[in-house]
Write a protein that holds these residues in place. Structure first.
Motif, mmCIF file in Angstrom:
data_model
loop_
_atom_site.group_PDB
_atom_site.id
_atom_site.type_symbol
_atom_site.label_atom_id
_atom_site.label_comp_id
_atom_site.label_asym_id
_atom_site.label_seq_id
_atom_site.Cartn_x
_atom_site.Cartn_y
_atom_site.Cartn_z
ATOM 1 N N ALA A 61 22.457 54.319 28.440
ATOM 2 C CA ALA A 61 23.164 53.266 29.174
ATOM 3 C C ALA A 61 24.390 52.789 28.404
ATOM 4 N N LEU A 62 24.289 52.727 27.088
ATOM 5 C CA LEU A 62 25.436 52.342 26.272
ATOM 6 C C LEU A 62 26.560 53.365 26.399
ATOM 7 N N VAL A 63 26.191 54.647 26.353
ATOM 8 C CA VAL A 63 27.199 55.708 26.484
ATOM 9 C C VAL A 63 27.839 55.662 27.869
ATOM 10 N N ILE A 64 27.025 55.511 28.902
ATOM 11 C CA ILE A 64 27.553 55.448 30.268
ATOM 12 C C ILE A 64 28.477 54.251 30.426
ATOM 13 N N SER A 65 28.085 53.102 29.875
ATOM 14 C CA SER A 65 28.909 51.897 29.964
ATOM 15 C C SER A 65 30.249 52.115 29.278
ATOM 16 N N PHE A 66 30.194 52.717 28.095
ATOM 17 C CA PHE A 66 31.405 52.926 27.310
ATOM 18 C C PHE A 66 32.323 53.941 27.972
ATOM 19 N N VAL A 67 31.759 55.093 28.343
ATOM 20 C CA VAL A 67 32.567 56.147 28.963
ATOM 21 C C VAL A 67 33.119 55.676 30.305
ATOM 22 N N GLY A 68 32.284 55.008 31.083
ATOM 23 C CA GLY A 68 32.729 54.512 32.380
ATOM 24 C C GLY A 68 33.877 53.529 32.249
ATOM 25 N N PHE A 69 33.755 52.611 31.322
ATOM 26 C CA PHE A 69 34.825 51.637 31.112
ATOM 27 C C PHE A 69 36.092 52.310 30.600
ATOM 28 N N LEU A 70 35.914 53.262 29.694
ATOM 29 C CA LEU A 70 37.060 53.967 29.115
ATOM 30 C C LEU A 70 37.853 54.675 30.209
ATOM 31 N N GLU A 71 37.160 55.440 31.050
ATOM 32 C CA GLU A 71 37.831 56.173 32.123
ATOM 33 C C GLU A 71 38.472 55.217 33.114
ATOM 34 N N SER A 72 37.750 54.178 33.475
ATOM 35 C CA SER A 72 38.229 53.235 34.475
ATOM 36 C C SER A 72 39.437 52.453 33.980
ATOM 37 N N PHE A 73 39.356 51.937 32.762
ATOM 38 C CA PHE A 73 40.435 51.095 32.252
ATOM 39 C C PHE A 73 41.714 51.897 32.043
ATOM 40 N N ALA A 74 41.558 53.162 31.626
ATOM 41 C CA ALA A 74 42.736 53.997 31.396
ATOM 42 C C ALA A 74 43.540 54.165 32.681
ATOM 43 N N VAL A 75 42.875 54.487 33.784
ATOM 44 C CA VAL A 75 43.603 54.702 35.034
ATOM 45 C C VAL A 75 44.072 53.365 35.612
ATOM 46 N N ARG B 287 52.740 50.659 36.519
ATOM 47 C CA ARG B 287 53.768 51.131 37.460
ATOM 48 C C ARG B 287 54.321 49.991 38.295
ATOM 49 N N ARG B 288 53.460 49.048 38.660
ATOM 50 C CA ARG B 288 53.900 47.922 39.489
ATOM 51 C C ARG B 288 54.120 46.650 38.671
ATOM 52 N N ARG B 289 53.990 46.768 37.369
ATOM 53 C CA ARG B 289 54.141 45.605 36.479
ATOM 54 C C ARG B 289 53.148 44.509 36.842
ATOM 55 N N GLU B 290 51.955 44.922 37.176
ATOM 56 C CA GLU B 290 50.881 43.972 37.458
ATOM 57 C C GLU B 290 50.007 43.820 36.222
ATOM 58 N N PRO B 291 49.467 42.625 35.989
ATOM 59 C CA PRO B 291 48.615 42.433 34.810
ATOM 60 C C PRO B 291 47.259 43.102 34.991
ATOM 61 N N ILE B 292 46.696 43.533 33.903
ATOM 62 C CA ILE B 292 45.337 44.103 33.902
ATOM 63 C C ILE B 292 44.610 43.516 32.704
ATOM 64 N N GLU B 293 43.387 43.089 32.893
ATOM 65 C CA GLU B 293 42.664 42.363 31.852
ATOM 66 C C GLU B 293 41.385 43.115 31.520
ATOM 67 N N ALA B 294 41.280 43.600 30.278
ATOM 68 C CA ALA B 294 40.164 44.465 29.894
ATOM 69 C C ALA B 294 38.824 43.786 30.085
ATOM 70 N N ASN B 295 38.716 42.538 29.678
ATOM 71 C CA ASN B 295 37.427 41.854 29.791
ATOM 72 C C ASN B 295 37.034 41.616 31.250
ATOM 73 N N GLN B 296 38.014 41.296 32.093
ATOM 74 C CA GLN B 296 37.711 41.123 33.509
ATOM 75 C C GLN B 296 37.344 42.451 34.150
ATOM 76 N N GLU B 297 37.925 43.546 33.657
ATOM 77 C CA GLU B 297 37.537 44.865 34.142
ATOM 78 C C GLU B 297 36.075 45.148 33.821
ATOM 79 N N LEU B 298 35.652 44.775 32.633
ATOM 80 C CA LEU B 298 34.242 44.950 32.275
ATOM 81 C C LEU B 298 33.339 44.148 33.203
ATOM 82 N N ILE B 299 33.750 42.933 33.508
ATOM 83 C CA ILE B 299 32.950 42.099 34.421
ATOM 84 C C ILE B 299 32.911 42.733 35.805
ATOM 85 N N GLY B 300 34.066 43.216 36.292
ATOM 86 C CA GLY B 300 34.096 43.854 37.603
ATOM 87 C C GLY B 300 33.243 45.104 37.668
#
Length: 589
Positions: free
Chosen positions: A285-299, A306-319
């Motif tokens: 589960a730790l590996v899945i969480s880490f890999v999933g977040f890594l792939e998701s946050f990168a894209v 591209r649109r100059r929109e903010p992105i927040e790593a911690n909020q991405e984890l919550i989402g």
């Protein structure tokens, strides 16, 4: 740097519920783009989600279930407006590897393990987001990520070749085992299955490339071309079903099909509380969480830029955490943001999270009304969809570029690639993370250090080995280009000793801290030893260009007093230090 605690749209509550920000200013123009994007992504997601579920060893409907509630949860809490969440290939392979070790694929126990993985992954990501641990993404370097992704893509592709050939082979994550099994059973290939699979690949590649180019060349508007170009998976599905029904019965019987998919909306599920099982699943589960977040946050970060929109790593984890919890409660399995679907979502005109809500609604409609139409879908078509999707993840160009730029990074990429191929995806990502940390530690343990001199006629000081500069033999000025901490503390002492040995007339040692962001306790102790050792040798230690946060810590332990007891000083700039020290020596003379 202090950043206000507000969300992308500016409201404080929007920090925790990003939907409030984009929904407040929602316009009719946004609706058109979101609706078109939601439709196109749904066309991709329905066959992809079934294919990835089979890759994970789960029934196809589980992939569909994982494409409804998780999308709604992410739209509510995720900070990216264009990320398309759902099942992805790498996470599916990780689920298969960990679940197959605990239960028989296809059994109720296996599904229970997948639900538990979704629950644990969601809880881990949610906890990381609430604890503000989003910077964990920085612990994996790009070369390591590239090596891992390429190896995982090859592993995933090979795992689907057996389905493409119509072979019944045991599951294995190690590429060498897969190749051996395929070679040993190649003679058992079902030609009809292979023909259908290759036909699906031809459709997917043809629609994605040549057809798109020809339509654009013919003058069709890009907005109309995109839905057709991205409908490849749907066309492959329809062609596969048609092929099964048109083939003679003896040949059609050789094709393994998806079979009955339960109609109706996803059931409400709750993974059983089994502490022993959860303990065994925690590493996965730790590996899945880490890999999933890594792939998701990168894209997500790439598209937001591209649109100059903010992105927040911690909020991405919550989402993402909320999305995985939603998957666990609605019969799904772990999900994350998909690269190809997110790019399509963006290109199709998605403006807000409403696009994901439309996608979820269309997938729900498919599950509710259209699943009987998927009964005759050959599994070889789904295998083809997976193979084509992951083929573009093998990044040979990145290896060539990284190898030319930095051999150490290139070796890290190759090592991660080989480890992932040989040990499997789960151990490969762990090995890759360890390798990234080891590489960082090694680099920072031997930081770049430059003896500097004055550029004639200026107040600038540069490396004496790269520039024609003026120096004073009585002052050894050394610029340290790294923070100081325990791995490099002893090394720095040795370098300074060698420098003074090569400049016997030196009476002052000036350490330039312009690139030093942190000094830990071990490095501080080393500096204090250096002060005493230099004083015994008749050399005085000085500092210049010390950053505020570093100076604050030094003042807490009265380091300036310790330095001053031996005549040392802390200067605002290198030039001020050199003027003062050379003037002092001239006065002494």
């Amino acid at each position: 740097m202090n950043v206000p605690a507000v969300g992308p749209g500016g409201s404080r509550l929007g920090r925790y519920l990003p939907i409030l920000d984009w929904a407040r200013g929602y316009q009719r123009a946004d609706l058109v783009g979101d609706l078109i994007a939601g439709l196109i992504v749904a066309i991709m997601l329905v066959p992809q989600s079934m294919a990835y579920a089979l890759l994970a060893g789960l029934p196809p409907q589980v992939g569909l279930y994982a494409s409804i509630a998780p999308l709604l949860a992410y739209a509510l809490l995720g900070s990216s407006r264009t990320l398309a969440v759902g099942p992805v290939a790498i996470v599916s392979l990780l689920v298969a590897g960990s679940a197959a070790a605990l239960a028989e694929p296809g059994s109720p126990e296996y599904l229970g393990v997948a639900l538990s993985l979704a629950l644990l992954s969601g809880l881990i990501q949610l906890a990381m987001g609430l604890l503000r641990l989003g910077q964990v993404v920085n612990f994996m370097s790009h070369p390591v990520i590239s090596g891992f992704t390429s190896a995982a893509a090859i592993t995933i592709g090979l795992s689907q070749v057996k389905t493409l050939l119509g072979l019944k082979l045991p599951r294995s994550e190690a590429v060498w085992d897969l190749l051996g099994l395929l070679a040993a059973h190649l003679g058992e290939t079902r030609l009809v299955t292979l023909a259908v699979g290759l036909g699906a690949i031809a459709i997917l590649l043809g629609v994605r490339g040549p057809l798109q180019r020809r339509l654009l060349a013919a003058g069709m508007a890009p907005g109309k071309v995109l839905p057709l170009a991205k409908a490849g998976p749907l066309l492959a599905v329809l062609a596969g079903i048609a092929a099964l029904r048109l083939l003679p019965a003896p040949l059609a019987a050789q094709l393994e099909v998806v079979g009955e998919i339960p109609a109706g909306l996803p059931p409400v599920t709750w993974p059983g509380f089994d502490l022993a099982l959860w303990q065994r699943l925690l590493p996965a589960a730790l590996v899945i969480s880490f890999v999933g977040f890594l792939e998701s946050f990168a894209v997500a970060k790439s598209l937001a830029t591209r649109r100059r929109e903010p992105i927040e790593a911690n909020q991405e984890l919550i989402g993402l955490g909320a999305a995985n919890l939603a998957a666990a409660l609605t019969g799904g399995y772990p999900v994350t943001g998909g690269f190809s679907r997110s790019v399509v979502n963006y290109d199709a005109g998605a403006r807000t999270g409403m696009a994901s809500i439309f996608t979820a609604g269309l997938v729900a409609l498919t599950v509710w009304l259209l699943t009987p139409l998927l009964h005759d879908l050959p599994k070889a078509v789904l295998a083809a969809i997976v193979i084509v999707a992951v083929a573009k993840l093998v990044d040979v160009a990145a290896l060539r570029w990284i190898w030319r730029y930095n051999r150490a990074d290139g070796m890290a990429l190759v090592a991660t690639f080989l480890l992932t191929l040989g040990l499997g995806v789960e151990l490969g990502v762990i090995a890759g993370a360890g390798l990234a940390l080891a590489l960082h530690t090694w680099r920072s343990s031997v930081p770049h250090v430059a003896v500097v001199g004055r550029v004639p006629g200026t107040e600038h000081y540069r490396n004496i080995e790269r520039h024609a500069v003026e120096t004073d033999p009585r002052v050894l000025a050394v610029r340290i280009d790294e923070s100081l901490y325990f791995p490099n503390a002893q090394w720095l002492e040795t370098v300074l000793q060698r420098g003074l040995a090569s400049q016997p007339e030196a009476r002052h040692l000036l350490l330039i801290f312009s690139a030093v962001n942190f000094v830990d306790a071990s490095a501080l102790e080393s500096l204090e030893r250096t002060i005493d050792a230099l004083a015994d040798a008749g050399v005085t230690l000085h500092l210049a260009e010390v950053k505020g946060p570093v100076m604050d810590r030094l003042q807490r332990v009265d380091f300036a007093d310790r330095l001053g007891a031996h005549g040392g000083r802390i200067f605002l700039s290198t030039h001020a230090a050199m003027l003062a020290l050379t003037e002092t020596e001239e006065v002494r003379t």
